[in-house]
Scaffold this active site. Sequence first.
Site, PDB file in Angstrom:
ATOM      1  N   HIS A 144      51.654  35.156  38.678  1.00 45.12           N
ATOM      2  CA  HIS A 144      50.504  34.299  39.004  1.00 45.12           C
ATOM      3  C   HIS A 144      50.006  34.665  40.411  1.00 45.12           C
ATOM      4  CE1 HIS A 144      47.839  30.952  38.948  1.00 45.12           C
ATOM      5  NE2 HIS A 144      48.665  29.945  39.074  1.00 45.12           N
ATOM      6  N   HIS A 182      45.152  39.347  31.790  1.00 41.61           N
ATOM      7  CA  HIS A 182      44.872  37.929  32.033  1.00 41.61           C
ATOM      8  C   HIS A 182      44.981  37.177  30.706  1.00 41.61           C
ATOM      9  CE1 HIS A 182      42.875  34.315  33.545  1.00 41.61           C
ATOM     10  NE2 HIS A 182      43.127  34.802  34.737  1.00 41.61           N
ATOM     11  N   ASP A 241      43.628  39.783  41.341  1.00 45.55           N
ATOM     12  CA  ASP A 241      44.645  40.235  42.311  1.00 45.55           C
ATOM     13  C   ASP A 241      44.652  41.739  42.528  1.00 45.55           C
ATOM     14  OD1 ASP A 241      46.391  37.668  40.815  1.00 45.55           O
ATOM     15  OD2 ASP A 241      45.931  37.708  42.955  1.00 45.55           O
TER      16      ASP A 241
END
Length: 455
Positions: A294, A333, A389
Site C-alpha cells: 500500500h 492496482h 507510487d
Amino acid sequence: MPRSAETENTKAKNTASSQVATNDRPHGRHSLSVTDNRTGKSYEIPIENGTVRAIALRDIKTGPDDFGLMTYDPAFTNTAHCKSQITMIDGDRGILNYRGYPIEQLAEHSTYLETAYLILNGDLPTRQQHEEWAFEITHHTFLHENMKRLIEAFRYDAHPMGILVSTVGALSTFYSEAKSIFDPVARRQQVVRLIAKMPTLAAFAYRASVGLPLVYPDNDLSYTGNFLNMLFRMAEPKYRPNPVLERALDVLFILHADHEQNCSTLAMRAVGSSHPDPYSAVAAAVAALYGPLHGGANEMVLRMLKEVGSVRNVSEYIKRVKQGQVRLMGFGHRVYKNYDPRARIIKQIADQVFEVTGRNPLLDIALELERIALQDDYFISRKLYPNVDFYSGLIYQSMKFPVETFPVLFAIPRTAGWLAQWEEMLLDQEQKIARPRQIYTGPPRRDYRPMDERM
Ligand code: SDX
C-alpha cells in the site's frame, strides 16, 4: 444521488471499480430471481446501485434452523461496504474525481489545502471560507512540548512510519474532548488539528532521526512551504522554499488526498466504527498505509530501482518478476485496470522538479521498466500499469527526502481523505460497528485432555 450520466453498459463495465449510484426503477426489472436448488424455492432479490444487499441472502434457507446464506469475499474484492459521496474512481477508464472534480483539473488549478477543504466539506471554498480554513490550519501546527520527548525517545534509526503511528495515536492523550465525536464543533477541531499537525510530527521525526535541532512552524509560509521549512531549514534566519519544489510537493499532496475505499481508509472506517477518538483511528490508518503493498510501495520502488542498478539489468529483472520471484513495485492496482491517472500527472511533475534538482539517474531505469512492461503480455494480460507510487519516489529522492520518509509523504495528505471518510461513516445512518462473519473450518467440538495424556 442524482441519476448517473452513465449508460447501462458503462455502468455494467464499472463493476470492478466505484459503483455509481442511480435512481433505480421499482424492483421488477431491477432484481435477481434466484432458485435454491437445495429446496426448489425461488427468491426475488432487489438490485440497488448495481448491488444486492448481502443481508437479503439470509432469507435463503434449507429449513427454519438454517442460519441462511452469506457471501464469501476474501479481501472484499467484490463487496461495497458503504455508500460514499467523496471520491469516484473508474478503474477501466483511469478516472479519479474528488467530489466530482477531475483530479487533472485539481492538480492544475487547486492547492492541497483547498482540495482538503473540498474533500472534507463537499465543495470548493469561497475566498472567505478558504482564508478562514487556511488561518485555522496555519495556527494549529504546533505540538505540545512533551511530544518532543516522545519523539526523542525512539532509536536513532527508528523508521519514520513507526514514529508516526505512535505519535499520532499519542496526540489523543492531549485532547480529551476528541472523544466527543458526535459534537460537530469538537469533531471539526480535531480535524483541523490532525491536518495541521501531521507535517510537524513528520518533520520533527525526521530531524530527530538525523540528529538535527527541531525547526518550529513558520506561519508566513504555505502549508507545504512550512513543511519544507520544518524539514530542511538550517542556519538561515528565514527559510525560503524553492517555488517549483513547493508547488510540486503541493500537487503530489493533492494527488494523494483520497482514494475511496483503499486499505488504510478501510482501517480508518473499521476502527472508527467502534467510536474511538479520531487520533486513534488515524493511527490505525497510518499502520495500514505502512505496508509495502500500500503506502509503503513508494519506498519499495526506490529500493527496487537501486537493486536493478542499471538499464542493462532491466530485462533480467523483468524475467524475475514474470517468474514470480519479485513484484514490480509501483505497478498494478486493485481498481485501476488502466494507467493510474495520478501516475501520469506525477510523470509530468518529475520533469519540472528535475529541472531544479538535476535529472534523477534512476529515472532511466524506471522508464525502461515501464516501456518493457507496457508491451509484455505478462503485464498486459494482468492489466498491470504504473500506479501512484511508481514515479513519486523519484521526485522525493531528488528533493532530498530520505527513502524511509516516502510513506510519511503519503500519510500526510491522505489524512484529509481518512477524516472525510471517517466523518461520512459516523453520520451514515446505515453504518454501525464493523463486525464481519466467517466460514469456520476449524476442528469440531472436543473435550479438554490433561497434559500427560497429550501426544
Ligand atoms: C496504493 O487501493 C488503493 O487505492 C491504493 C492506493 C491509494 O491511493 O490508496 O492507490 C495506493 O496502494 C497503490 C498500490 C501500491 N502497491 C504496489 O505498487 C505494490 C505492487 N503491486 C501489487 O502488489 C498489487 O498490484 C496490488 C497490491 C497493488 C493489487 O493487488 P491485487 O489487486 O490483489 O492483485 P493481485 O495481487 O491479485 O494480482 C493479480 C495478478 C497476480 O498474478 P497471478 O497470481 O494471477 O498470476 O497480477 C500479479 C499477481 O501476481 N501482480 C503483479 C503485480 N501486481 C499484481 N505481478 C508483478 N508485479 C506486480 N506489481
